[in-house]
Design an enzyme around this catalytic site. Structure first.
Site, short mmCIF file in Angstrom:
data_model
loop_
_atom_site.label_atom_id
_atom_site.label_comp_id
_atom_site.label_asym_id
_atom_site.label_seq_id
_atom_site.Cartn_x
_atom_site.Cartn_y
_atom_site.Cartn_z
CB THR A 226 52.84 86.37 161.39
OG1 THR A 226 51.95 87.24 161.69
CG2 THR A 226 51.83 85.88 159.93
NE ARG A 254 46.73 94.73 164.30
CZ ARG A 254 47.67 93.70 163.94
NH1 ARG A 254 46.97 92.69 163.88
NH2 ARG A 254 48.49 94.37 164.32
CB VAL A 255 43.96 95.28 158.47
CG1 VAL A 255 44.42 94.24 157.51
CG2 VAL A 255 42.22 94.54 158.58
N GLY A 256 45.94 93.79 160.94
CA GLY A 256 48.23 94.14 160.76
C GLY A 256 48.40 93.91 159.50
CG ASP A 257 52.91 92.50 159.79
OD1 ASP A 257 51.25 91.94 160.75
OD2 ASP A 257 53.83 92.37 159.33
CB THR A 277 56.67 87.09 162.84
OG1 THR A 277 55.55 87.07 163.24
CG2 THR A 277 57.85 86.77 163.25
N GLY A 278 55.88 90.16 164.24
CA GLY A 278 56.27 91.03 165.44
C GLY A 278 55.03 91.67 165.23
CG ASP A 279 54.11 96.79 167.39
OD1 ASP A 279 52.40 96.57 166.76
OD2 ASP A 279 54.29 97.25 168.48
N GLY A 280 52.91 94.08 164.02
CA GLY A 280 52.20 94.39 162.98
C GLY A 280 52.14 95.56 162.06
#
Length: 361
Positions: A226, A254-257, A277-280
């Site tokens: 991100t 899917r929706v992430g952070d 940023t990363g594993d949302g």
């Protein structure tokens, strides 16, 4: 001043006092201009940072400068994980999540799982400016964006994303984000196995708890990323923005952070800002950027606030991958990360160009 009955000595004192006040105001303005504008962004996305800084330096608001910077990353398809043409989902389609937040008004605009529109951050700004809502999703977000003047519909796939998807299919759709399904090692269709899988349990005082699943094989620099950016404009106002095309091979929908305020980014102009940023899917459970800003509100320096937020996640998910930058309203910035080496970029008036800072896990 004779109208107020002041003699020559009083007029002299009043004039001196006025000069002192003017000098102090000028000094404060000069001090502010030496600090601002300031841009901080995840990763070495230098062109995006320079565009945001140039906009802010030319009098753009913090919000508009953030949009300029994130738009640059969308156009450049930074790391193949921002903008169109990257991160295909299980169906081979690219969708976009984006968010913008104004640290003065605390307004937020966001879009999620948006199809057919390449300008994610501009769509988010339209949501903020023209609606009373915070988040629009899916094809309805696309229709809204087109009605507000953004170009579309357009195919967000690219030769690179299609090739990546084809290779994944040839590998029996591995790795993927499914669990507790059958068949486990193919491209589905998937069904619940109907059984509770055995899981490690530990007694933590209030009964057994299932051990968390380790996910390190899913996330890396080029599988999910991100741009999360903060801008402090010439007036000291702060805004943040994010844009991403999400996790590679995600389950459609899917929706992430990325579009979640408090997770991928958060700001309060009275305090400062944060970007992540990363594993949302993991990070959004903790709202780490909200935590960072609130920790700075309580007096923590950016470095300590960022480390604290990351450590809270790591205690529960020791194998997660993620990173945070924090910046306070005075321009002090720092980063923290877990599971990978993180880099973030900064541009300020005292720099001739954007500078990259490296943070070790």
């Amino acid at each position: 001043m004779e109208r107020f009955g002041l003699d020559s000595k009083d007029r002299l004192r009043a004039s001196a006092l006025l000069l002192i006040l003017l000098f102090q105001v000028t000094e404060r303005v000069a001090g502010a201009s030496s600090l601002y504008p300031l841009v901080v962004s995840t990763w070495p996305f230098l062109e995006a940072v320079e565009r945001a800084w140039s906009a802010a330096n030319n009098g753009y608001s913090a919000v508009d400068s953030v949009v300029e910077g994130c738009s640059a990353c969308e156009e450049l398809r930074c790391d193949g994980t921002v903008g169109p043409g990257g991160s295909p989902d299980e169906n081979g389609e690219t969708t976009i999540d984006a968010m913008v937040m104004d640290g003065v008004t605390m307004e937020v605009g966001a879009v999620a799982a948006m199809r057919y529109i390449k300008d994610g951050i501009k769509a988010a700004r339209l949501v903020m400016r023209h609606t009373g809502h915070t988040l629009l999703v899916g094809e309805k977000a696309s229709a809204f964006s087109i009605s507000m003047g953004l170009p579309g519909p357009t195919d967000l796939s690219s030769p690179e994303s299609i090739e990546k998807w084809n290779k994944w299919k040839e590998n029996n759709c591995q790795p993927n984000f499914w669990k507790n399904v059958v068949p486990a090692n193919s491209c589905g269709p998937y069904h619940s196995n109907g059984l509770l899988l055995a899981a490690e349990t530990t007694c933590l005082g209030d009964g057994p708890r299932r051990a968390v699943e380790l996910r390190s094989n899913h996330f890396g620099l080029h599988s999910h990323d991100t741009i999360s950016m903060a801008v402090i404009d010439k007036f000291g106002h702060i805004a943040v923005g994010t844009s991403t095309n999400g996790a590679t091979f995600k389950i459609p929908g899917r929706v992430g952070d990325g579009p979640i305020a408090g997770s991928s980014a958060y700001v309060d102009s009275d305090i400062g800002a944060c970007g992540a940023t990363g594993d949302g899917d993991i990070m959004m459970r903790f709202l780490p950027c909200y935590q960072v800003v609130e920790s700075m509100r309580l007096g923590m320096m950016p470095k300590d606030a960022a480390k604290d937020a990351i450590s809270r996640i790591a205690r529960k998910f020791p194998d997660f991958v993620g990173a945070i930058f924090a910046v306070n309203k005075n321009g002090t910035h720092a980063g923290a990360c877990h599971g990978w080496t993180f880099q973030y970029s900064v541009r300020s008036p005292e720099m001739h160009s954007a500078k990259v800072f490296t943070v070790l896990p």
